[in-house]
Enzyme design. Structure first.
Site, PDB file in Angstrom:
ATOM      1  N   ASP A 157      -3.975   5.493   6.387  1.00 55.17           N
ATOM      2  CA  ASP A 157      -4.507   6.734   6.939  1.00 55.17           C
ATOM      3  C   ASP A 157      -5.524   6.352   8.029  1.00 55.17           C
ATOM      4  OD1 ASP A 157      -5.447   9.350   7.193  1.00 55.17           O
ATOM      5  OD2 ASP A 157      -6.480   9.384   5.291  1.00 55.17           O
ATOM      6  N   PHE A 195      -2.199  16.116   4.222  1.00 55.67           N
ATOM      7  CA  PHE A 195      -2.406  15.462   2.940  1.00 55.67           C
ATOM      8  C   PHE A 195      -1.107  15.521   2.138  1.00 55.67           C
ATOM      9  CE2 PHE A 195      -3.944  15.011  -1.400  1.00 55.67           C
ATOM     10  CZ  PHE A 195      -4.746  13.889  -1.244  1.00 55.67           C
ATOM     11  N   ARG A 199       1.124  12.173  -9.102  1.00 49.16           N
ATOM     12  CA  ARG A 199       1.586  10.804  -8.862  1.00 49.16           C
ATOM     13  C   ARG A 199       3.010  10.604  -9.379  1.00 49.16           C
ATOM     14  NH1 ARG A 199      -2.871   7.621  -7.411  1.00 49.16           N
ATOM     15  NH2 ARG A 199      -4.795   8.124  -8.478  1.00 49.16           N
ATOM     16  N   GLU A 234       0.844  -1.205   0.000  1.00 46.71           N
ATOM     17  CA  GLU A 234       0.000   0.000   0.000  1.00 46.71           C
ATOM     18  C   GLU A 234       0.875   1.250   0.000  1.00 46.71           C
ATOM     19  OE1 GLU A 234      -2.701   1.373  -0.538  1.00 46.71           O
ATOM     20  OE2 GLU A 234      -4.245   0.995   0.941  1.00 46.71           O
ATOM     21  N   ASP A 235       0.316   2.344  -0.459  1.00 48.36           N
ATOM     22  CA  ASP A 235       1.045   3.616  -0.441  1.00 48.36           C
ATOM     23  C   ASP A 235       1.050   4.242   0.948  1.00 48.36           C
ATOM     24  OD1 ASP A 235      -1.705   4.046  -0.516  1.00 48.36           O
ATOM     25  OD2 ASP A 235      -1.633   5.571  -2.089  1.00 48.36           O
TER      26      ASP A 235
END
Ligand code: IMP
Length: 181
Positions: A108, A158, A171, A104-105
């Site tokens: 959160d 963010f 990205r 996963e990136d």
């Protein structure tokens, strides 16, 4: 016409390309040590956000791997998690009895990680299941879940770049950045 409400000129670097690349070497070593086996590892890239991380991470693996791709969406065009998970493509081969690593990136709220971990356990019966996330936003967690491995802890801001997007943009950046308020 460009309708994007954020300008790349305002972006501040949070984690540099060099820091990320150095961390990948450490993560790959830790993961291979944990998956202490000669059997192959099925690396599951969670699109779209982990595309860069996953592609770079697997270059450091010495074991045989297979790469699979699934697609989940949770943010839409917001900068806060919508708690509205959309499983767009979860097509996978038979993973029963296999060694599986979910990539996963960022974790959160933890909702995606929880969903994926439960899904793999309930539906795929892997022999071993590992979860790696490049970033860990511990302070934003809504469910009690931690990745087995992660690269960097980040504040509740963010972030974009290195696969992570805002409205589909940024990205492609080789670093992680943020827009100061
Ligand atoms: P969670 O389910 O709230 O843990 O969110 C997981 C997904 O939300 C990640 O895989 C990202 O795609 C997205 N996400 C969470 N935080 C950020 C961020 O700071 N920037 C960009 N995307 C994010």
């Amino acid at each position: 016409m460009n309708t994007l409400d954020k300008d790349i000129k305002d972006l501040k670097v949070l984690i540099s390309e060099e820091e990320i690349q150095k961390k990948l070497v450490e993560l790959a070593l830790d993961i291979e040590k944990e998956f202490n086996t000669d059997e192959e590892i099925y690396v599951i890239c969670v699109l779209k956000g982990s595309v860069m991380f996953c592609a770079d991470l697997v270059k450091h693996f010495k074991k045989n791997i297979q790469m699979e791709f699934i697609r989940i969406s949770s943010y839409g065009h917001e900068t806060k998690s919508t708690n509205n998970l959309q499983a767009i493509d979860l097509t996978l081969p038979n993973l029963e009895g296999k060694n599986v690593l979910i990539v996963e990136d960022i974790i959160d709220t933890g909702l995606t990680a929880r969903f994926l971990t439960d899904l793999f356990k309930i539906k795929h019966y892997p022999k071993k299941l590992g979860f790696v996330s490049l970033l860990n936003k511990k302070c934003a967690r809504q469910v009690d879940i931690e990745p087995d491995f992660y690269g960097f802890e980040v504040d509740d801001k963010f972030v974009v770049g290195y696969g992570l997007d805002y409205k589909g943009y940024f990205r492609n950046l080789p670093y992680i950045g943020y827009f100061p308020c």
